[in-house]
Scaffold this motif. Structure first.
Motif, PDB file in Angstrom:
ATOM      1  N   ASP A 150     -11.526  -0.001  13.033  1.00 26.22           N
ATOM      2  CA  ASP A 150     -10.295  -0.250  12.266  1.00 26.22           C
ATOM      3  C   ASP A 150     -10.475  -1.339  11.195  1.00 26.22           C
ATOM      4  O   ASP A 150      -9.500  -1.754  10.572  1.00 26.22           O
ATOM      5  CB  ASP A 150      -9.116  -0.569  13.204  1.00 26.22           C
ATOM      6  N   GLY A 151     -11.708  -1.786  10.986  1.00 27.59           N
ATOM      7  CA  GLY A 151     -11.954  -2.750   9.910  1.00 27.59           C
ATOM      8  C   GLY A 151     -11.746  -4.200  10.322  1.00 27.59           C
ATOM      9  O   GLY A 151     -11.584  -5.071   9.475  1.00 27.59           O
ATOM     10  N   LYS A 324      -6.269   8.371   3.753  1.00 22.77           N
ATOM     11  CA  LYS A 324      -7.007   7.533   4.696  1.00 22.77           C
ATOM     12  C   LYS A 324      -6.755   6.082   4.295  1.00 22.77           C
ATOM     13  O   LYS A 324      -7.029   5.696   3.151  1.00 22.77           O
ATOM     14  CB  LYS A 324      -8.495   7.878   4.630  1.00 22.77           C
ATOM     15  N   ILE A 325      -6.184   5.314   5.201  1.00 22.29           N
ATOM     16  CA  ILE A 325      -5.903   3.903   4.921  1.00 22.29           C
ATOM     17  C   ILE A 325      -6.946   3.060   5.646  1.00 22.29           C
ATOM     18  O   ILE A 325      -7.239   3.307   6.822  1.00 22.29           O
ATOM     19  CB  ILE A 325      -4.478   3.525   5.404  1.00 22.29           C
ATOM     20  N   TYR A 326      -7.499   2.087   4.948  1.00 22.20           N
ATOM     21  CA  TYR A 326      -8.557   1.263   5.542  1.00 22.20           C
ATOM     22  C   TYR A 326      -7.984  -0.038   6.096  1.00 22.20           C
ATOM     23  O   TYR A 326      -7.001  -0.558   5.568  1.00 22.20           O
ATOM     24  CB  TYR A 326      -9.641   0.980   4.502  1.00 22.20           C
ATOM     25  N   GLY A 327      -8.600  -0.544   7.130  1.00 25.25           N
ATOM     26  CA  GLY A 327      -8.134  -1.809   7.724  1.00 25.25           C
ATOM     27  C   GLY A 327      -7.107  -1.539   8.808  1.00 25.25           C
ATOM     28  O   GLY A 327      -6.560  -0.442   8.902  1.00 25.25           O
ATOM     29  N   PRO A 328      -6.849  -2.558   9.632  1.00 22.54           N
ATOM     30  CA  PRO A 328      -5.911  -2.382  10.741  1.00 22.54           C
ATOM     31  C   PRO A 328      -4.506  -2.042  10.238  1.00 22.54           C
ATOM     32  O   PRO A 328      -4.085  -2.541   9.198  1.00 22.54           O
ATOM     33  CB  PRO A 328      -5.915  -3.737  11.451  1.00 22.54           C
ATOM     34  N   LEU A 329      -3.822  -1.183  10.971  1.00 17.41           N
ATOM     35  CA  LEU A 329      -2.508  -0.739  10.504  1.00 17.41           C
ATOM     36  C   LEU A 329      -1.382  -1.691  10.890  1.00 17.41           C
ATOM     37  O   LEU A 329      -0.323  -1.670  10.286  1.00 17.41           O
ATOM     38  CB  LEU A 329      -2.209   0.668  11.029  1.00 17.41           C
ATOM     39  N   ASP A 330      -1.628  -2.539  11.904  1.00 14.27           N
ATOM     40  CA  ASP A 330      -0.502  -3.401  12.282  1.00 14.27           C
ATOM     41  C   ASP A 330      -0.361  -4.547  11.275  1.00 14.27           C
ATOM     42  O   ASP A 330      -1.313  -5.252  10.945  1.00 14.27           O
ATOM     43  CB  ASP A 330      -0.604  -3.852  13.762  1.00 14.27           C
ATOM     44  N   SER A 331       0.852  -4.694  10.771  1.00 14.21           N
ATOM     45  CA  SER A 331       1.059  -5.588   9.621  1.00 14.21           C
ATOM     46  C   SER A 331       0.947  -7.062  10.007  1.00 14.21           C
ATOM     47  O   SER A 331       0.814  -7.925   9.146  1.00 14.21           O
ATOM     48  CB  SER A 331       2.400  -5.308   8.952  1.00 14.21           C
ATOM     49  N   GLU A 332       0.981  -7.364  11.298  1.00 12.80           N
ATOM     50  CA  GLU A 332       0.784  -8.747  11.758  1.00 12.80           C
ATOM     51  C   GLU A 332      -0.600  -9.261  11.388  1.00 12.80           C
ATOM     52  O   GLU A 332      -0.807 -10.446  11.156  1.00 12.80           O
ATOM     53  CB  GLU A 332       0.873  -8.805  13.294  1.00 12.80           C
ATOM     54  N   ARG A 333      -1.564  -8.343  11.377  1.00 11.49           N
ATOM     55  CA  ARG A 333      -2.951  -8.755  11.169  1.00 11.49           C
ATOM     56  C   ARG A 333      -3.419  -8.527   9.752  1.00 11.49           C
ATOM     57  O   ARG A 333      -4.600  -8.585   9.466  1.00 11.49           O
ATOM     58  CB  ARG A 333      -3.858  -8.017  12.152  1.00 11.49           C
ATOM     59  N   ARG A 334      -2.483  -8.231   8.857  1.00  9.56           N
ATOM     60  CA  ARG A 334      -2.941  -8.057   7.485  1.00  9.56           C
ATOM     61  C   ARG A 334      -1.980  -8.686   6.485  1.00  9.56           C
ATOM     62  O   ARG A 334      -0.818  -8.913   6.749  1.00  9.56           O
ATOM     63  CB  ARG A 334      -3.212  -6.601   7.172  1.00  9.56           C
ATOM     64  N   ILE A 338      -3.418  -3.139   0.480  1.00  7.63           N
ATOM     65  CA  ILE A 338      -3.633  -1.848   1.144  1.00  7.63           C
ATOM     66  C   ILE A 338      -4.614  -1.016   0.322  1.00  7.63           C
ATOM     67  O   ILE A 338      -4.364  -0.698  -0.838  1.00  7.63           O
ATOM     68  CB  ILE A 338      -2.306  -1.062   1.297  1.00  7.63           C
ATOM     69  N   SER A 339      -5.742  -0.681   0.949  1.00  9.80           N
ATOM     70  CA  SER A 339      -6.718   0.195   0.308  1.00  9.80           C
ATOM     71  C   SER A 339      -6.652   1.563   0.963  1.00  9.80           C
ATOM     72  O   SER A 339      -6.514   1.663   2.179  1.00  9.80           O
ATOM     73  CB  SER A 339      -8.136  -0.352   0.494  1.00  9.80           C
ATOM     74  N   PHE A 340      -6.755   2.593   0.146  1.00  7.59           N
ATOM     75  CA  PHE A 340      -6.688   3.940   0.711  1.00  7.59           C
ATOM     76  C   PHE A 340      -7.433   4.940  -0.160  1.00  7.59           C
ATOM     77  O   PHE A 340      -7.823   4.628  -1.293  1.00  7.59           O
ATOM     78  CB  PHE A 340      -5.213   4.374   0.877  1.00  7.59           C
ATOM     79  N   ASN A 341      -7.634   6.132   0.365  1.00  8.06           N
ATOM     80  CA  ASN A 341      -8.170   7.252  -0.398  1.00  8.06           C
ATOM     81  C   ASN A 341      -7.396   8.503  -0.051  1.00  8.06           C
ATOM     82  O   ASN A 341      -6.810   8.593   1.032  1.00  8.06           O
ATOM     83  CB  ASN A 341      -9.663   7.454  -0.101  1.00  8.06           C
TER      84      ASN A 341
END
Ligand code: PMP
Length: 411
Positions: A150-151, A324-334, A338-341
Motif C-alpha cells: 500500500d506504499g 489505480k490510486i497509489y499510497g495508503p487509502l486511509d486519510s489519517e495516514r496521508r 493523491i497520485s493515480f493512473n
C-alpha cells in the motif's frame, strides 16, 4: 463550515482570484508549489520599499534595520519548527540545497568504505542523488527501506537499518507522490539508541502538519518556503548544534569568514558560517511572513480543510472504474496528495485534458524515478490540495477524468 473557511482563505490569494466564471483556475498542483497570499506578497514588497539595505554589513540605521529584520525572520521560522536556538536555522536556496549541504559538508567527512547510508524507496531525487554521490565518493553503500503493497515503509523488513555499519538515515516525512506520512519518530527513536544521525526531508510536511524538531529528535531537517505559501528561492536547514558546528561550508566567500589571510581563512560562527554571500533578505522576510500567515489561519484549520478535501477526493476517485490510486487509502495516514493512473490512458493525456479545462494537475515521475520503478509505472497523475481549494475543484477533476475516459476508452 470548512467550505466557508476555504472560500475565505481563497480570497487571500490574488493569483487564484485573477480567474473567474468559466475561466476559473483549479489549482491542484500544490505539492509542486503553493500560491502566495497577499500578506506574503505585501511583506516582500514592503521589504523593497522600506527595509532594503545590506544585511550584516552596514553601520547606518537602515542597515541595522535590515539586519534585525533578517534575524527576526530567522527566529520566526526557527520557532515554527521548534528549533531551540535561532542559530540552528540556516537559510538556504531550497530544500535541495539544504540536503546537498549535509551530504557534502557533513556526511562526506563521516563516511568510510563499507559504511551504510539508508534512504527509502519513495525519496524525491533531492533526497537521493546527493547521497548517491557521497556514497560513490567514499565507498559507502546506499541501502533502501522498501515499500509495502500500500506504499507504506516496510520497516519490519529493513533488518539492517540500525546495524553497526549504518552511519546515516535520510528519509522524507511526507512523500510528494504517495502523500503518505512516514513514521519518522519511530525511526529517529531507534536511530538515537544506535547513535545514527537522521535527516528528515520535511519539504511536504512543514506548514501542512505539525513539525517540531525537538519532538522528532532529528539531526537535520530540510524544507522550502515556496511549498508553504512563501516565496521561491529560499529554503531552510535545521541542524542539531553539534552537527552544524562540525559542518564544512560548501559555499565560500563574503560573510561566512572570520579572519582571511592571503592563503588561509577561518570561518565565522553559526549561522553565518553556512550562509556565504549577501543574504536573501526579501526571501527571509517572505518566509517569515508565510509562517505568520499559517499561524493566523492555524495549522489545525489548514490540516482539517486539506484532510476533508482529500477524504472526499479519495472516496470519489476510488469509485471510478479502471483507476489505480497509489499510497495508503486511509486519510489519517496521508496528506493532501493523491497520485493515480487510469487504465489505458497515459497520465500526460489526462493532465493535457485537465489543462484545457484550467485544472492544474501534474503528470510525470514527480522527481521520483526510483519510486516509479517500484510502482511499476513510468508516470502518474497527481492532484494535491491546499486550504484554498474548494469542493467544486474535486468535481472539476472528476469531470476531467470522465472526459478522458470517454475519449480514450469509449464504451
Ligand atoms: N523533497 C520533496 C519531498 C519535495 O517534494 C521537493 C519538491 N518537489 C523537494 C524535496 C525539493 O524541494 P525544492 O525543489 O524546493 O528544493
Amino acid at each position: 463550515n470548512i467550505q466557508k473557511q476555504s472560500q475565505l482563505i481563497r480570497k487571500d490569494f490574488p493569483l487564484l482570484n485573477l480567474y473567474s466564471g468559466d475561466n476559473q483556475l483549479h489549482y491542484l498542483d500544490n505539492a509542486a508549489t503553493s500560491q502566495k497570499p497577499q500578506q506574503v506578497i505585501d511583506a516582500i514588497s514592503d521589504c523593497y520599499q522600506r527595509v532594503n539595505a545590506p544585511v550584516h554589513r552596514g553601520l547606518y540605521a537602515l542597515a541595522d534595520e535590515s539586519t534585525t529584520t533578517y534575524e527576526k525572520s530567522r527566529k520566526k521560522v526557527a520557532q515554527f519548527i521548534g528549533a531551540p536556538q535561532s542559530e540552528q536555522l540556516i537559510f538556504t536556496l531550497s530544500a535541495t540545497e539544504s540536503i546537498n549541504m549535509v551530504a557534502q559538508g557533513w556526511l562526506k567527512h563521516h563516511l568510510n568504505a563499507g559504511d551504510k547510508v539508508w534512504v527509502t524507496g519513495m525519496e524525491h531525487h533531492a533526497n537521493l542523488v546527493p547521497w548517491q554521490r557521497v556514497c560513490k565518493e567514499t565507498g559507502a553503500e546506499l541501502c533502501f527501506i522498501e515499500l509495502t503493497e500500500d506504499g507504506s515503509l516496510d520497516l519490519d523488513n529493513a533488518t539492517e537499518l540500525y546495524s553497526e555499519k549504518t552511519r546515516f538515515i535520510a528519509m522524507s516525512h511526507v512523500s510528494n507522490v504517495l502523500g503518505v506520512i512516514n513514521p519518522v519518530k519511530e525511526v529517529t527513536q531507534r536511530a538515537a539508541q544506535a547513535g545514527i544521525p537522521v535527516l528528515i526531508d520535511a519539504t511536504q510536511s512543514v506548514g501542512h502538519i505539525p513539525v517540531d524538531v525537538v519532538e522528532l529528535d532529528c539531526d537535520f531537517l530540510a524544507f522550502s518556503a515556496h511549498k508553504m505559501y512563501g516565496p521561491t528561492g529560499i529554503g531552510a536547514l535545521y541542524g542539531k548544534a553539534d552537527k552544524l558546528a562540525t559542518m564544512e561550508p560548501m559555499l565560500l566567500g563574503g560573510g561566512m569568514v572570520d579572519e582571511v589571510g592571503d592563503y588561509e581563512s577561518s570561518w565565522a560562527s553559526l549561522p553565518s558560517k553556512l550562509e556565504a554571500g549577501s543574504p536573501n533578505l526579501a526571501g527571509a522576510i517572505g518566509f517569515a511572513s508565510a509562517v505568520d500567515y499559517i499561524e493566523s489561519i492555524g495549522l489545525q484549520t489548514i490540516e482539517s480543510i486539506v484532510s476533508e478535501l482529500t477524504e472526499k477526493a479519495l472516496f470519489a476517485l476510488s469509485n471510478i472504474n479502471g483507476i489505480k490510486i497509489y499510497g495508503p487509502l486511509d486519510s489519517e495516514r496521508r496528506e493532501g496528495i493523491i497520485s493515480f493512473n487510469l487504465d489505458g490512458i497515459h497520465p500526460h493525456d489526462i493532465a493535457q485534458i485537465a489543462g484545457e479545462s484550467n485544472v492544474a494537475i501534474r503528470s510525470g515521475h514527480h522527481c521520483c524515478q526510483p519510486l516509479m520503478r517500484r510502482l511499476g509505472e513510468v508516470a502518474t497523475v497527481r492532484a494535491s490540495f491546499a486550504p484554498y481549494n474548494i469542493e467544486e475543484e474535486i468535481n472539476a477533476l472528476l469531470e476531467v477524468i470522465e472526459t478522458a475516459q470517454s475519449i480514450f476508452m469509449p464504451r
